[in-house]
Motif scaffolding. Structure first.
Motif, mmCIF file in Angstrom:
data_model
loop_
_atom_site.group_PDB
_atom_site.id
_atom_site.type_symbol
_atom_site.label_atom_id
_atom_site.label_comp_id
_atom_site.label_asym_id
_atom_site.label_seq_id
_atom_site.Cartn_x
_atom_site.Cartn_y
_atom_site.Cartn_z
ATOM 1 N N THR B 64 36.066 -12.796 20.298
ATOM 2 C CA THR B 64 36.718 -11.607 20.165
ATOM 3 C C THR B 64 37.686 -11.257 18.702
ATOM 4 N N GLN B 65 37.609 -10.012 19.005
ATOM 5 C CA GLN B 65 38.563 -9.696 17.323
ATOM 6 C C GLN B 65 39.866 -9.894 17.091
ATOM 7 N N GLU B 66 40.164 -10.848 15.782
ATOM 8 C CA GLU B 66 41.054 -11.181 15.393
ATOM 9 C C GLU B 66 40.789 -12.641 16.038
ATOM 10 N N SER B 67 39.946 -13.398 16.330
ATOM 11 C CA SER B 67 39.648 -14.859 16.557
ATOM 12 C C SER B 67 39.880 -15.368 15.030
ATOM 13 N N SER B 68 40.264 -16.677 15.634
ATOM 14 C CA SER B 68 40.185 -17.791 14.889
ATOM 15 C C SER B 68 39.224 -18.411 14.307
ATOM 16 N N ILE B 69 38.826 -18.178 13.145
ATOM 17 C CA ILE B 69 36.994 -19.266 13.443
ATOM 18 C C ILE B 69 36.788 -20.418 12.380
ATOM 19 N N ILE B 70 36.387 -21.447 12.152
ATOM 20 C CA ILE B 70 35.524 -21.804 11.519
ATOM 21 C C ILE B 70 34.436 -22.096 10.977
ATOM 22 N N VAL B 71 33.745 -21.124 10.146
ATOM 23 C CA VAL B 71 32.258 -21.528 9.784
ATOM 24 C C VAL B 71 31.891 -21.897 8.375
ATOM 25 N N LYS B 72 30.255 -22.341 8.676
ATOM 26 C CA LYS B 72 29.617 -23.645 7.727
ATOM 27 C C LYS B 72 28.243 -22.516 7.424
ATOM 28 N N GLY B 73 28.490 -22.702 6.504
ATOM 29 C CA GLY B 73 27.317 -21.844 5.883
ATOM 30 C C GLY B 73 26.377 -21.391 3.943
ATOM 31 N N VAL B 74 25.130 -20.630 4.296
ATOM 32 C CA VAL B 74 24.852 -20.853 2.880
ATOM 33 C C VAL B 74 25.262 -19.363 1.962
ATOM 34 N N VAL B 75 25.359 -19.717 1.071
ATOM 35 C CA VAL B 75 26.380 -17.971 0.372
ATOM 36 C C VAL B 75 24.636 -17.423 0.421
ATOM 37 N N LYS B 76 24.146 -16.164 0.274
ATOM 38 C CA LYS B 76 22.995 -15.507 -0.108
ATOM 39 C C LYS B 76 23.600 -14.019 -0.630
ATOM 40 N N GLU B 77 22.666 -13.307 -2.023
ATOM 41 C CA GLU B 77 22.983 -12.511 -2.755
ATOM 42 C C GLU B 77 22.254 -11.765 -1.406
ATOM 43 N N ASP B 78 22.822 -10.997 -0.931
ATOM 44 C CA ASP B 78 21.987 -9.120 -0.076
ATOM 45 C C ASP B 78 22.796 -8.099 -0.325
ATOM 46 N N LYS B 79 21.855 -7.315 -0.810
ATOM 47 C CA LYS B 79 22.562 -5.794 -1.794
ATOM 48 C C LYS B 79 22.661 -4.852 -0.652
ATOM 49 N N ARG B 80 22.459 -4.904 1.116
ATOM 50 C CA ARG B 80 22.374 -4.134 1.843
ATOM 51 C C ARG B 80 23.913 -5.405 2.269
ATOM 52 N N ALA B 81 24.718 -5.914 2.227
ATOM 53 C CA ALA B 81 25.918 -6.395 2.636
ATOM 54 C C ALA B 81 26.994 -5.795 1.716
ATOM 55 N N PRO B 82 28.272 -5.349 2.862
ATOM 56 C CA PRO B 82 30.012 -5.669 1.487
ATOM 57 C C PRO B 82 29.860 -6.247 0.666
ATOM 58 N N GLY B 83 30.248 -5.670 -0.541
ATOM 59 C CA GLY B 83 30.061 -6.599 -1.289
ATOM 60 C C GLY B 83 29.373 -7.403 -2.105
ATOM 61 N N GLY B 84 27.998 -7.560 -2.047
ATOM 62 C CA GLY B 84 26.905 -7.879 -2.164
ATOM 63 C C GLY B 84 26.426 -8.956 -1.614
ATOM 64 N N TYR B 85 26.911 -9.912 -1.519
ATOM 65 C CA TYR B 85 27.241 -11.336 -0.683
ATOM 66 C C TYR B 85 27.114 -11.557 0.735
ATOM 67 N N GLU B 86 26.933 -12.126 1.551
ATOM 68 C CA GLU B 86 26.820 -12.944 2.900
ATOM 69 C C GLU B 86 26.709 -13.794 2.715
ATOM 70 N N VAL B 87 27.351 -14.846 3.616
ATOM 71 C CA VAL B 87 27.259 -16.317 4.480
ATOM 72 C C VAL B 87 26.074 -16.166 5.518
ATOM 73 N N ARG B 88 25.445 -16.736 5.148
ATOM 74 C CA ARG B 88 24.262 -17.378 6.089
ATOM 75 C C ARG B 88 24.719 -18.281 7.636
ATOM 76 N N ILE B 89 25.370 -18.277 8.623
ATOM 77 C CA ILE B 89 25.640 -19.444 9.208
ATOM 78 C C ILE B 89 24.760 -20.198 9.699
ATOM 79 N N ARG B 90 25.050 -22.042 9.407
ATOM 80 C CA ARG B 90 24.592 -22.826 10.127
ATOM 81 C C ARG B 90 25.456 -22.730 11.447
ATOM 82 N N ASP B 91 26.757 -23.417 10.886
ATOM 83 C CA ASP B 91 27.707 -23.719 12.057
ATOM 84 C C ASP B 91 29.163 -23.365 12.345
ATOM 85 N N LEU B 92 29.809 -22.620 13.261
ATOM 86 C CA LEU B 92 30.520 -22.108 13.621
ATOM 87 C C LEU B 92 31.479 -22.423 14.946
#
Lengths: 430, 430
Positions: B64-92
């Motif tokens: 749900t909106q505002e839930s607190s989470i810890i995520v693990k993943g790999v950083v990817k460059e992605d021009k479509r993402a706001p800010g130009g980077y995204e995290v590809r999640i492996r675990d949440l």
């Protein structure tokens, strides 16, 4: 030009102009010796009758204590002068000749008399030294937190409800309603920490303390960091690092002021992580063994803190106090819910508490239960409960009292000299 | 790891762990797109059904909106993402699943509703941007003054008498006596400046303003430098330098936040010394020529300041107001004692006053006369008169209002968003 630059020793034989105030004056033969302060430091200046115009020598003779003057002269190295340098005056201009009887001219005044003239007393070298160390401590707190990614979020001073108990609240009529002066910004940084991850507030706080003690002011400053996703142990580590940072900064930048206060530097040099940790329960045992009449469950008083503090060379954490002796928002210890995950940091040399901190309750149900147990009005805390409804996280924080920290680092007997204009039960002036 | 470090672009293809809160979520095919904030910034993260365990994908669906989470993943460059980077999640991992109906989920709430939920509203990107700029402005003020040899001397909040007029005083019962919340620390820095040469105070100040306007709060923060041996012109120069320093700092360090607010940067880039100076008398003539009904002698109101402010591209000083329209402690102009050596600094783009400053009266006789003319109780000011009895010096200073400066630099319509928990005539909550 400033006195501190001259005392740094790089202006020997240079012409300088100083703007300042006369601390004392004596004459010997054809030479008048002035001690001048300009806010950055204190230096000796001499007027030799055969080196200046007659007007300069006679003006110097007229000078009264605390007169404001502008002098021009040459810097000389002189081992006999306090600080090792003096200014040989060529010209002197009186800006304002102070009235004759300086109220603080005598050395024998009591503290209450001096406090009635606080506007003048702060000019003395002891008071300026203390207050410069205070400013350095405040800056060190901010620098440490800013460098570590904390965002300053100012907590409100006018608040609708209590944070630390209603007995010591100042009430303020507020447009037909009423408000209270904040006792701590903590509840508010618990809100902002969910927006920024790491935050602090730093401002005045108020306790209508009816007790007259050497450690209590009604108005005092606190810095209160709060950290999201932070448990009890990490909170203590942060405190160790911050207190060490503060002490090292003062040792580095305010050595001259510590020397003016004749502060023994050795105890300060020993401050470095890790600090010892003793539980409240161990503390009670130590106190009882030493003959103190104290039972498990009671809060520690000043004599108890003093006793424990003197057992350690460095600041020491006393942790896991009984839940009933501490504030409602502290996280119960999962291994023993009778105690909470809190710690007070006691400064050494007998000084006692300078920090109170804890892990906060992040579970909505437990927090609601605590508000009930503590007989607090639930409606007033609905906004605070929201923080546990929407993305609650384990979080911890602490409050460091500026005045008590200054008192310890300067090794003062009374907290009233640690703030420019102290406020106590019997003092609201000047 | 923090979002801001990922957005700096040096972690591409690295494994990261993020602790934060869910801003929004959408799904498309077998991919869920999360927007996560951690207090340092906001970033996109994606969960691909075929790349994670079933538990991770179904937990993501539950979020749900505002839930607190810890995520693990790999950083990817992605021009479509706001800010130009995204995290590809492996675990949440869900730390806390926020209650379903987030009170601020809809976009159409009015400001009063939002202010009732200020504890949550401050999490929005607009509010965190404003408050980070606020923190940067506060730090810039301190850094500028510290770097220039000013000593912080905290002025008291509980005071025995008024500084700016009794009409807007908050009264506080004080152990059978009464005290007032400070309106300005100025009188006190006039005392400390004689001890330190250059000082400032920085804290909350209070005005029981009965007017509801977009520029007034009852509790607001001011930084108040005071300089000994300083006349009117040098005071203005210091203000120019400080305001320029602040604006440059925000442009340098908070560009991302200014962009979030869609702030036009061009007017800010123009801020540099010297600022124009117009006299009050010239100002009245300009206003009258433009059709305003205002007579010489009246104080300027918000519409007048707005008019003048819009005439200049940079902040502008309006100087030499009529003595009767300003505070009692301001130095009369030797060339025309009807006016005083004061100046208000008006921010451009229609914002108006952000600084009020003046040279202070340093002559005992004139000050006594003024206290009489203003019908002030002389006994209450005896301590302040002492500063003119013992080593009085020409001195000047000013007060910069933090909230109005934030309002201008962020280009906001209302001052209430410039402080974490605003206080107005009708608001003391939360």
């Amino acid at each position: 030009m400033s006195v501190s630059k001259i005392l740094d020793g790089k202006l020997v034989e240079k012409n300088v102009e100083l703007k300042g105030w006369l601390v004392t004056k004596r004459s010997s033969g054809g030479v008048q010796f002035l001690i001048i302060r300009d806010g950055t430091g204190t230096i000796q200046a001499t007027v030799h009758k055969n080196e200046v115009k007659g007007r300069v020598f006679s003006d110097t003779e007229r000078l009264t204590q605390e007169s404001s003057i502008i002098v021009k002269g040459v810097v000389k190295e002189d081992k006999r002068a306090p600080g090792g340098y003096e200014v040989r005056i060529r010209d002197l201009q009186i800006v304002h000749l102070a009235e004759r009887e300086y109220p603080l001219a005598k050395k024998s005044h009591g503290v209450d008399f001096l406090m009635n003239f606080r506007q003048l007393w702060i000019r003395s070298s002891r008071q300026t030294s203390i207050l410069k160390i205070r400013a350095e401590i405040e800056k060190a707190c901010r620098d440490f937190l800013d460098e570590n990614g904390f965002v300053l979020t100012d907590s409100p001073i006018l608040t609708p409800s209590s944070c630390e108990g209603v007995a010591t609240l100042f009430e303020v009529p507020y447009f037909g309603d009423k408000a209270f002066l904040t006792q701590s910004g903590q509840l508010y940084v618990e809100a902002t920490v969910a927006a920024f991850g790491k935050v602090y507030c730093f401002g005045p706080t108020f306790r209508a303390e009816k007790s007259k003690t050497p450690r209590h002011l009604t108005e005092f400053w606190m810095v209160e960091p709060e950290i999201a996703f932070c448990g009890f142990d990490d909170n203590l580590k942060l405190q160790e690092e911050m207190v060490t940072y503060i002490v090292r900064r003062v040792l580095e930048k305010r050595r001259r002021e510590l020397e003016t206060l004749k502060r023994d530097l050795e105890p300060l040099k020993k401050v470095e992580p890790p600090f010892d940790r003793v539980s409240y329960t161990e503390t009670i045992e130590m106190l009882q063994s030493a003959g103190y009449q104290i039972e498990w469950g009671e809060d520690l008083g000043a004599p108890h803190e003093r006793f424990i503090s003197l057992k350690f060379e460095k600041p020491v954490f006393v942790h896991r106090y009984p839940a009933k002796a501490k504030a409602f928002y502290m996280q119960p210890d999962p291994e023993n819910p009778e105690v909470v995950l809190c710690a007070d940091l006691l400064a050494p040399e007998g000084y006692g508490e300078i920090i109170g901190g804890s892990e906060r309750i992040h579970d909505l149900k437990i927090l609601k239960q605590k508000i009930k147990e503590f007989n607090l009005p639930k409606e007033a805390y609905e906004w605070y409960l929201d923080l546990r409804r929407y993305g609650s996280v384990p979080h911890s924080g602490f409050g460091l009292g500026i005045e008590r920290t200054v008192m310890w680092i300067c090794k003062l007997k009374h907290v009233r000299e640690t703030i420019p204009f102290p406020r106590t039960i019997s003092r609201i002036n000047p």
